[in-house]
Write an enzyme that holds these catalytic residues in place. Structure first.
Site, PDB file in Angstrom:
ATOM      1  N   HIS B 126       1.123   4.694   9.040  1.00  0.00           N
ATOM      2  CA  HIS B 126       0.457   4.224   7.831  1.00  0.00           C
ATOM      3  C   HIS B 126       1.359   4.481   6.629  1.00  0.00           C
ATOM      4  O   HIS B 126       2.031   3.582   6.156  1.00  0.00           O
ATOM      5  CB  HIS B 126      -0.906   4.916   7.684  1.00  0.00           C
ATOM      6  CG  HIS B 126      -1.682   4.502   6.466  1.00  0.00           C
ATOM      7  ND1 HIS B 126      -2.423   5.389   5.724  1.00  0.00           N
ATOM      8  CD2 HIS B 126      -1.811   3.299   5.881  1.00  0.00           C
ATOM      9  CE1 HIS B 126      -2.982   4.740   4.719  1.00  0.00           C
ATOM     10  NE2 HIS B 126      -2.627   3.467   4.799  1.00  0.00           N
ATOM     11  N   CYS B 150      -4.098  12.610   6.466  1.00  0.00           N
ATOM     12  CA  CYS B 150      -3.959  11.969   5.150  1.00  0.00           C
ATOM     13  C   CYS B 150      -5.013  10.881   4.954  1.00  0.00           C
ATOM     14  O   CYS B 150      -5.747  10.885   3.964  1.00  0.00           O
ATOM     15  CB  CYS B 150      -2.566  11.370   4.989  1.00  0.00           C
ATOM     16  SG  CYS B 150      -1.272  12.613   4.825  1.00  0.00           S
ATOM     17  N   HIS B 151      -5.085   9.927   5.909  1.00  0.00           N
ATOM     18  CA  HIS B 151      -6.016   8.816   5.726  1.00  0.00           C
ATOM     19  C   HIS B 151      -6.835   8.535   6.975  1.00  0.00           C
ATOM     20  O   HIS B 151      -7.402   7.458   7.120  1.00  0.00           O
ATOM     21  CB  HIS B 151      -5.254   7.565   5.276  1.00  0.00           C
ATOM     22  CG  HIS B 151      -4.402   7.812   4.073  1.00  0.00           C
ATOM     23  ND1 HIS B 151      -3.053   8.061   4.171  1.00  0.00           N
ATOM     24  CD2 HIS B 151      -4.710   7.915   2.762  1.00  0.00           C
ATOM     25  CE1 HIS B 151      -2.561   8.285   2.962  1.00  0.00           C
ATOM     26  NE2 HIS B 151      -3.545   8.206   2.081  1.00  0.00           N
ATOM     27  N   GLY B 152      -6.853   9.493   7.909  1.00  0.00           N
ATOM     28  CA  GLY B 152      -7.760   9.386   9.038  1.00  0.00           C
ATOM     29  C   GLY B 152      -7.386   8.402  10.118  1.00  0.00           C
ATOM     30  O   GLY B 152      -8.226   7.626  10.575  1.00  0.00           O
TER      31      GLY B 152
END
Lengths: 420, 186
Positions: B126, B150-152
């Site tokens: 990502h 960080c963003h799953g």
């Protein structure tokens, strides 16, 4: 040319929009295109633009070197070797920068001697000349600090000797030296501040060069005859005549420059600087870079610490006041038969100083250095003031065009008078 | 600018002149010269020889027991070396490809002939964070592989993206087995 008036009828609407708000095109037209330049400039007038292009080359190569250099006593030497061996084209960028310093001084020395020969420093160009001397001093400071950065033996001991010059200042000298070092010898704080200043000073030089050009363009270039332009028939537009001539000069000079970079990159340097700095051992023969040798010779010629330092700096300072020391109304040596000879005597004197500066400071070399140092100052302080009053100069031509075109008609391609 | 040498048929149909030609020729040469001079400077930004010399990393994997994972550095980035259990291998191999955002069979990601070894670059596809799941104390996400905090983004036991914003599976670096217990990455 009135501000805001397009130099030519600008057809591009974006250019017109910009011009109305900031007359850059009129400015460029005035200073790079139409700029009336004496029609009789010889190749010695190429060396100003040559110095300019080298300054650009030095800044560009310097910035790329700084991207790979580490300003720390433990890493500096190895980071320079890494540039030479590991970084793509690092060897080329460093050799251009290293030899570029020498090229810069070659070009600037010729530029200075051209000014001395043709009296370019005389009224109304005194300030132009002084700004040039300021650039020269800044160049010397920059070159010296740059030489320290590789942190070889010559870097370290050069830095030690040159900073110790300031210890000659009465009373506060020793404290000033400690202050400049940031310690009790040349060490990491010294290296760090020298790197910062070596990065800064070239941009200061750019600033003074701009002032130098503003002063130049106020009265225009001097010329080999040393007489003022008296009308449009004496001048030709800068473009294309001198743009092309400057470009041709660049091409020829780059061949000379490249010959050093590719075939003798270390010829002008000193092999001891490829030995890492050792604060415990001074190299047996310590000499500065060639471009400092005449001043170094003057320093060593005087058997007194303060006196030697004072005379060395005085040798540069006396250049700055040359416009007032030279009392002759005639600029060019072409019409000063005695000055013409003494100019060359002075030039030889400077070469001799450079030569003895590279020799051991003993015996016959010391004697020669003393005679040459004395003559250096006699030239400025005695010969220039007196000669201007007693010399019988040759009759000056009535105008540049009269001398150059013989009949003074001005009927030659490119004369602005012909232009509609 | 005044035209010189008026004898030649200078003005063509389009108004070209000798001077136009000279401008173009000189300008062209100048452009070539500037490009040639710029090249060494641009090239000096590319990885230097010493950087390239460190471009491969050798790892001794003898001490990594089944179920364990170690993180090694390769080209300045973390590389996850995981000694997978039979369960984990089965789980990865049995996942239907149509359930994967970036379909790739496990056999093409694990070491050839040695499905117990999974070696992937530990950088979330990502935005470049390092996913969790290497230490026993860290969460491995819902699919038993790695989880990027960080963003799953959830990765499975084959390092493939299963859920979250990451677009691609964890990168598989080039790996050579020097012996059964020693590998070279890069």
């Amino acid at each position: 040319m009135a501000h805001g008036t397009p130099p030519t009828q600008l057809t591009n609407p974006l250019m017109r929009w910009v011009e109305h708000r900031m007359p850059v095109f009129a400015f460029m037209d005035q200073h790079l295109n139409k700029y009336p330049t004496p029609r009789n400039l010889n190749y010695f007038w190429n060396f100003g633009s040559l110095a300019g292009i080298i300054l650009v080359i030095m800044i560009v190569t310097g910035i790329f070197l700084a991207m790979n250099y580490t300003a720390h006593t433990d890493y500096a030497f190895n980071s320079v070797e890494r540039i030479m061996r590991e970084v793509n084209y690092g060897w080329l960028i460093r050799y251009i920068h290293m030899n570029g310093a020498s090229m810069f001084f070659i070009v600037v020395y010729i530029h200075i001697f051209r000014g001395l020969y043709y009296g370019s420093y005389k009224s109304p160009r005194e300030l132009l000349w002084i700004l040039g001397v300021v650039i020269f001093v800044l160049m010397m400071a920059t070159a010296f600090m740059g030489y320290v950065l590789p942190w070889g033996q010559m870097s370290f001991w050069g830095a030690t000797v040159i900073t110790n010059l300031f210890s000659a200042i009465p009373v506060i000298g020793p404290e000033i030296v400690v202050w400049m070092w940031g310690g009790f010898s040349v060490d990491n704080p010294t290296l760090n501040r020298f790197f910062a200043l070596h990065f800064l000073l070239p941009f200061v030089i750019v600033g003074v060069v701009i002032l130098h050009l503003v002063a130049l363009h106020t009265h225009g270039s001097n010329n080999p005859l040393g007489i003022d332009k008296k009308g449009p028939q004496d001048a030709i537009p800068f473009h294309p005549y001198y743009t092309v001539k400057d470009m041709f000069g660049f091409a020829v000079f780059f061949v000379f420059f490249a010959a050093f970079v590719f075939f003798a990159p270390n010829y002008l340097g000193h092999p001891d600087n490829y030995i890492p700095a050792n604060p415990l051992v001074t190299p047996a023969h310590i000499v500065p870079e060639w471009y400092f040798l005449p001043f170094y010779a003057i320093l060593r010629a005087v058997p007194d610490k303060l006196g030697g330092v004072a005379l060395m700096f005085g040798a540069i300072a006396v250049l700055a006041v040359a416009p007032w020391l030279d009392t002759s109304k005639v600029r060019s040596a072409a019409f000063r038969p005695v000055y013409k000879i003494l100019f060359w005597v002075f030039a030889v004197c400077c070469v001799v100083l450079g030569w003895v500066g590279a020799m051991p400071a003993e015996g016959i070399y010391l004697t020669i250095a003393r005679i040459a140092s004395a003559y250096y100052f006699i030239h400025f302080l005695v010969i220039l003031p007196i000669l201007g009053k007693v010399e019988r100069t040759l009759p000056l031509p009535t105008s540049i065009s009269a001398a150059v075109l013989k009949q003074g008609s001005g009927m030659v391609a490119g004369a602005p008078a012909e232009k509609p | 600018m005044a035209q010189h040498g008026g004898h030649q048929p200078n003005h063509g149909a389009e108004g070209e002149t000798r001077r136009d030609f000279l401008y173009l020729a000189a300008g062209g040469m100048g452009a070539v010269g500037v490009a040639a001079a710029a090249w060494p400077f641009l090239r000096s930004w590319s990885p230097a020889a010493d950087t390239l010399a460190l471009a491969s990393t050798e790892v001794d994997i003898a001490s990594i027991r089944e179920g364990q994972a170690v993180t090694v550095t390769w080209r300045g980035k973390p590389v996850f070396v995981r000694h997978r259990t039979a369960d984990e291998i089965k789980q990865a191999a049995d996942t239907p490809l149509n359930q994967l955002p970036d379909p790739q069979p496990d056999a093409r990601r694990s070491a050839a002939g040695k499905p117990q070894w999974l070696i992937v670059v530990g950088v979330c596809t990502h935005l470049g964070c390092v996913p969790q799941g290497q230490r026993p104390s860290e969460t491995r996400g819902e699919f038993g592989g790695w989880f990027c905090p960080c963003h799953g983004s959830h990765y499975d036991t084959s390092g493939r993206i299963r859920r979250g914003p990451a677009p691609k599976n964890l990168e598989v670096p080039p790996v050579t087995f020097l012996t059964d217990t020693s590998i070279r990455i890069g």
